[in-house]
Design an enzyme around this catalytic site. Structure first.
Site, short mmCIF file in Angstrom:
data_model
loop_
_atom_site.label_atom_id
_atom_site.label_comp_id
_atom_site.label_asym_id
_atom_site.label_seq_id
_atom_site.Cartn_x
_atom_site.Cartn_y
_atom_site.Cartn_z
N ARG A 109 0.16 -1.45 -0.20
CA ARG A 109 0.08 -0.09 0.09
C ARG A 109 0.78 1.02 -0.04
O ARG A 109 1.28 1.15 0.84
CB ARG A 109 -0.90 -0.13 1.37
N HIS A 136 -6.93 1.01 -6.41
CA HIS A 136 -7.83 0.45 -5.78
C HIS A 136 -8.40 -1.42 -5.55
O HIS A 136 -9.48 -1.91 -5.67
CB HIS A 136 -8.21 0.60 -4.52
N GLN A 139 -9.79 -4.10 -3.60
CA GLN A 139 -11.30 -3.83 -2.79
C GLN A 139 -12.43 -3.79 -4.00
O GLN A 139 -13.41 -4.50 -3.86
CB GLN A 139 -11.56 -1.79 -2.66
N ASP A 225 -17.18 6.72 -1.75
CA ASP A 225 -16.06 6.69 -1.22
C ASP A 225 -15.64 7.68 0.22
O ASP A 225 -16.21 8.85 0.00
CB ASP A 225 -14.75 6.55 -1.52
N CYS A 265 -16.25 1.38 0.66
CA CYS A 265 -15.24 0.85 0.47
C CYS A 265 -14.94 0.73 2.53
O CYS A 265 -14.24 -0.39 2.41
CB CYS A 265 -14.31 0.74 -0.41
N ARG A 293 -13.37 -9.00 1.80
CA ARG A 293 -12.07 -8.76 0.81
C ARG A 293 -11.01 -10.20 1.62
O ARG A 293 -10.52 -10.34 1.15
CB ARG A 293 -11.31 -7.92 2.27
N1 NVA Z 1 -10.02 6.38 -1.24
C1 NVA Z 1 -10.11 5.92 0.07
C2 NVA Z 1 -9.85 4.21 0.30
C3 NVA Z 1 -9.20 4.12 1.05
C4 NVA Z 1 -9.65 2.30 1.35
C5 NVA Z 1 -8.22 6.02 -0.31
O1 NVA Z 1 -7.48 6.12 -0.86
O2 NVA Z 1 -7.74 7.07 1.28
N1 CP Z 2 -11.12 -0.49 2.66
C1 CP Z 2 -10.04 -0.46 2.70
O1 CP Z 2 -8.98 -0.78 1.92
O2 CP Z 2 -9.59 -0.17 3.96
P1 CP Z 2 -8.45 0.05 5.30
O3 CP Z 2 -7.72 1.37 4.67
O4 CP Z 2 -8.80 -0.15 6.40
O5 CP Z 2 -7.45 -1.12 5.01
#
Ligand code: NVA
Ligand code: CP
Length: 310
Positions: A109, A136, A139, A225, A265, A293
């Site tokens: 990540r 992502h 997800q 989101d 998500c 997930r």
């Molecule tokens: N769009 C959000 C998703 C979090 C799971 C982010 O990138 O923070």
């Molecule tokens: N939806 C998702 O990826 O959640 P986290 O940021 O908690 O991993």
């Protein structure tokens, strides 16, 4: 990596896999989930190690990958920017060369997709995108599986995306093109999806709507989101003002099909991108979505490490 596999497959964006591979993964996820629910041991990844690298916060991604790997008999190494040399400017290519000599699969990540791709290019083992600024895919894998569990095939259906043209939105667009459904997108001006990032072959899998209510009309699934994704916190106040009308509320859900589902998500901000009555209401499947997930990612790791089973 399994000896004899001709190529290392990575999962860096949704379009890395073909439609028939997704059908296979969804079938495997169903089998793996059923075994988990029945407390049947399934440990095909004994002696395999997953390295998880987090440069951004996580709850679901960490727990789902970590629990999933242990359940399959493997083990996990957890690294963050703060407690590894990644945070002290060791080149990502060198980190990839080293880490991938010691583990069997890596989940990352991070911020820019280019960093993930730089790692993958120097990795001896499969690399999975656990979220970047651009995409992502894990997800959306879970979201699609959840839709199929509740409603059957998503082909030909309409997904309404209400909110930021972000990593989730780009990934929905890729999924629509591959799996044959349509995305109705409504974003505030200045926060549109980046079509170059989405990287579609043509524009027929989506329609843009100025008004979020119009995007929801006739939709089979309404999803949104956070207004401010990780890494964009400096824009928080400006975003709050710009996104005020992009809150999925009961009126938007009423404009969708009567059997429409709501997904998010997570993490969610009730009263911002979604009304509490929607996310906590009867059309919401967000908890199934979060749980799934783990099941889809177990199928994904099994596929990347062992190929097709049976
Ligand atoms: N769009 C959000 C998703 C979090 C799971 C982010 O990138 O923070
Ligand atoms: N939806 C998702 O990826 O959640 P986290 O940021 O908690 O991993």
């Amino acid at each position: 990596m399994k000896p004899g596999l001709p190529l290392i497959r990575h999962y860096l964006q949704f379009k890395d896999f073909r439609a028939e591979e997704y059908s296979y993964l969804f079938e495997r996820a169903a089998i793996i989930k059923k075994r988990f629910k029945n407390y049947e041991k399934y440990t095909p990844l004994v002696d395999r190690t997953l390295a998880m690298i987090f440069e951004k916060a996580s709850t679901r991604t960490r727990v789902s990958f970590e629990a999933g790997m242990y359940q399959m008999g493997g083990s996990v190494v957890h690294l963050t920017t703060g407690d590894s040399q990644l945070g002290r400017a060791e080149p990502v290519e060198d980190s990839a060369r080293v880490i991938s000599r010691m583990v069997d699969i890596v989940m990352i990540r991070t911020y820019e997709q280019s960093k993930l791709e730089g790692f993958a290019a120097h990795s001896r083992v499969p690399v999975i995108n656990g979220l970047t600024n651009e995409y992502h895919p894990c997800q959306i894998l879970a979201d699609l599986y959840t839709y199929i569990e509740h409603r059957g095939s998503i082909a030909g259906k309409v997904v309404a995306w209400v909110g930021d043209g972000n990593n989730m939105a780009h990934t929905w667009l890729q999924a629509a093109e591959i799996l044959g459904f349509t995305v109705h997108i409504s974003t505030p001006s200045g926060y549109e999806v980046n079509l170059e990032v989405a990287g579609l072959r043509d524009a027929s899998c989506f329609k843009v709507f100025k008004n979020p209510l119009d995007a929801c009309r006739g939709a089979d699934l309404v999803t949104t989101d956070v207004w401010t994704s990780m890494g964009y916190e400096a824009e928080n106040e400006a975003r709050k003002a710009a996104f005020a009308d992009w809150c999925v509320d009961a009126e938007m859900m009423a404009a969708a099909k009567p059997d429409a589902l709501f997904m998010h998500c997570l993490p969610a901000h009730r009263g911002e991108e979604v009304a509490a009555e929607v996310i906590d209401g009867p059309q919401s499947v967000v908890w199934d979505e979060a749980e799934n997930r783990m099941h889809v990612q177990k199928a994904l790791m099994e596929y990347l490490l062992l190929g097709r089973i049976g």
